[in-house]
Design a protein around this motif. Structure first.
Motif, PDB file in Angstrom:
ATOM      1  N   ARG A 191       0.831  -1.210   0.000  1.00 38.76           N
ATOM      2  CA  ARG A 191       0.000   0.000   0.000  1.00 38.76           C
ATOM      3  C   ARG A 191       0.866   1.261   0.000  1.00 38.76           C
ATOM      4  O   ARG A 191       0.557   2.231  -0.680  1.00 38.76           O
ATOM      5  CB  ARG A 191      -0.934   0.001   1.209  1.00 38.76           C
ATOM      6  N   LYS A 192       1.956   1.230   0.764  1.00 37.25           N
ATOM      7  CA  LYS A 192       2.856   2.375   0.787  1.00 37.25           C
ATOM      8  C   LYS A 192       3.404   2.667  -0.603  1.00 37.25           C
ATOM      9  O   LYS A 192       3.512   3.828  -1.013  1.00 37.25           O
ATOM     10  CB  LYS A 192       4.012   2.126   1.761  1.00 37.25           C
ATOM     11  N   SER A 193       3.751   1.617  -1.326  1.00 32.88           N
ATOM     12  CA  SER A 193       4.284   1.791  -2.681  1.00 32.88           C
ATOM     13  C   SER A 193       3.255   2.456  -3.589  1.00 32.88           C
ATOM     14  O   SER A 193       3.576   3.374  -4.366  1.00 32.88           O
ATOM     15  CB  SER A 193       4.690   0.437  -3.262  1.00 32.88           C
ATOM     16  N   LYS A 194       1.990   2.032  -3.477  1.00 30.39           N
ATOM     17  CA  LYS A 194       0.923   2.627  -4.287  1.00 30.39           C
ATOM     18  C   LYS A 194       0.662   4.070  -3.878  1.00 30.39           C
ATOM     19  O   LYS A 194       0.398   4.930  -4.721  1.00 30.39           O
ATOM     20  CB  LYS A 194      -0.344   1.793  -4.164  1.00 30.39           C
ATOM     21  N   VAL A 201       5.913  10.488  -5.295  1.00 33.15           N
ATOM     22  CA  VAL A 201       7.093  10.507  -4.434  1.00 33.15           C
ATOM     23  C   VAL A 201       8.276   9.911  -5.189  1.00 33.15           C
ATOM     24  O   VAL A 201       8.217   8.779  -5.673  1.00 33.15           O
ATOM     25  CB  VAL A 201       6.831   9.708  -3.129  1.00 33.15           C
ATOM     26  N   ASN A 202       9.351  10.669  -5.268  1.00 30.03           N
ATOM     27  CA  ASN A 202      10.548  10.193  -5.978  1.00 30.03           C
ATOM     28  C   ASN A 202      11.502   9.442  -5.063  1.00 30.03           C
ATOM     29  O   ASN A 202      12.172   8.504  -5.479  1.00 30.03           O
ATOM     30  CB  ASN A 202      11.282  11.374  -6.619  1.00 30.03           C
ATOM     31  N   GLY A 203      11.572   9.854  -3.806  1.00 33.21           N
ATOM     32  CA  GLY A 203      12.486   9.212  -2.866  1.00 33.21           C
ATOM     33  C   GLY A 203      11.904   7.946  -2.275  1.00 33.21           C
ATOM     34  O   GLY A 203      10.783   7.535  -2.584  1.00 33.21           O
ATOM     35  N   LEU A 209       7.710  10.704   1.635  1.00 30.15           N
ATOM     36  CA  LEU A 209       6.259  10.506   1.573  1.00 30.15           C
ATOM     37  C   LEU A 209       5.536  11.617   2.333  1.00 30.15           C
ATOM     38  O   LEU A 209       4.558  12.197   1.839  1.00 30.15           O
ATOM     39  CB  LEU A 209       5.900   9.139   2.154  1.00 30.15           C
ATOM     40  N   ILE A 210       6.020  11.917   3.530  1.00 32.67           N
ATOM     41  CA  ILE A 210       5.380  12.953   4.357  1.00 32.67           C
ATOM     42  C   ILE A 210       5.442  14.309   3.661  1.00 32.67           C
ATOM     43  O   ILE A 210       4.476  15.070   3.648  1.00 32.67           O
ATOM     44  CB  ILE A 210       6.064  13.023   5.738  1.00 32.67           C
ATOM     45  N   ARG A 211       6.596  14.620   3.069  1.00 32.97           N
ATOM     46  CA  ARG A 211       6.759  15.905   2.385  1.00 32.97           C
ATOM     47  C   ARG A 211       5.746  16.050   1.255  1.00 32.97           C
ATOM     48  O   ARG A 211       5.093  17.098   1.114  1.00 32.97           O
ATOM     49  CB  ARG A 211       8.181  16.040   1.841  1.00 32.97           C
TER      50      ARG A 211
END
Length: 219
Positions: A191-194, A201-203, A209-211
């Motif tokens: 789910r995080k990847s999706k 998110v590039n990093g 992710l938070i940014r």
């Protein structure tokens, strides 16, 4: 007119201030209960079957979780209240600015009041509650402007996605998220990847992710 109001906020000074202002505004016609945890609120409102006389429940959105009953926020508790006491007026007073959650609250709970704390002061709190008691629905200016300005924003995140984002923003490590979310660590990672793809998110770090979530006005 006798009123019974329950105020739920994890900051005692905040709930106490609301109680003082409302008590002064409505004089002796009001019984006000303040609760400072989701657990206390659950036990008082949901477990106690003698609360048909509650008129208004005031909630913050972001509060420490009550894991035993899978209540992660004021939003979760509000769903339970709406199911058990459909006639109770629900008012959110929060400084939480997550647009997706605000939209979800509006669509699924349809609260009688949705107020950003920045719009609230001692002079208008009683007036707002008077409008709500009279049967009107109320959104504060900051809430209305935020919804209008971002009316086309939709990342199609479900409740579990949002919990992952919020918990990560609170500093919870991915390896520990299974303690808060009913998924395996592997499922959470997927789910995080999706989520990262949807946010662009590039990093690879949680900070990335938070940014991006903040840029998208999600948190």
């Amino acid at each position: 007119m006798n009123l019974k109001i329950v105020i739920i906020d994890d900051h005692e000074m905040v709930s106490g201030a609301y109680k003082t202002i409302l008590t002064q505004g409505f004089r002796n016609d009001t019984e006000i209960i303040t609760l400072n945890t989701l657990q206390a609120a659950y036990e008082c409102i949901i477990m106690d079957n003698d609360n048909d006389n509650i008129d208004i429940v005031v909630l913050d959105i972001s509060m420490p979780v009550f894991l035993e009953k899978n209540i992660y926020s004021g939003e979760d508790l509000a769903h339970l209240i709406r199911l058990k006491y459909p006639k109770v007026k629900i008012v959110f007073i929060s400084g939480y600015h997550d647009l997706l959650i605000l939209n979800r609250i509006i669509n699924s709970i349809d609260p009688e009041g949705l107020i950003d704390k920045i719009d609230l002061n001692a002079g208008n709190l009683v007036n707002i509650f008077t409008l709500i008691i009279a049967g009107n629905k109320y959104k504060s200016e900051t809430i209305k402007n935020r919804i209008d300005d971002h009316s086309n924003v939709n990342y199609f995140f479900d409740n579990i996605d949002m919990r992952i984002i919020i918990l990560i923003a609170q500093g919870i490590k991915t390896k520990n998220l299974y303690n808060f979310i009913p998924l395996t660590t592997s499922a959470i990672e997927k789910r995080k990847s999706k989520i990262k793809i949807k946010l662009g998110v590039n990093g690879t770090s949680d900070e990335d992710l938070i940014r991006e979530a903040k840029k998208a006005c999600i948190i």
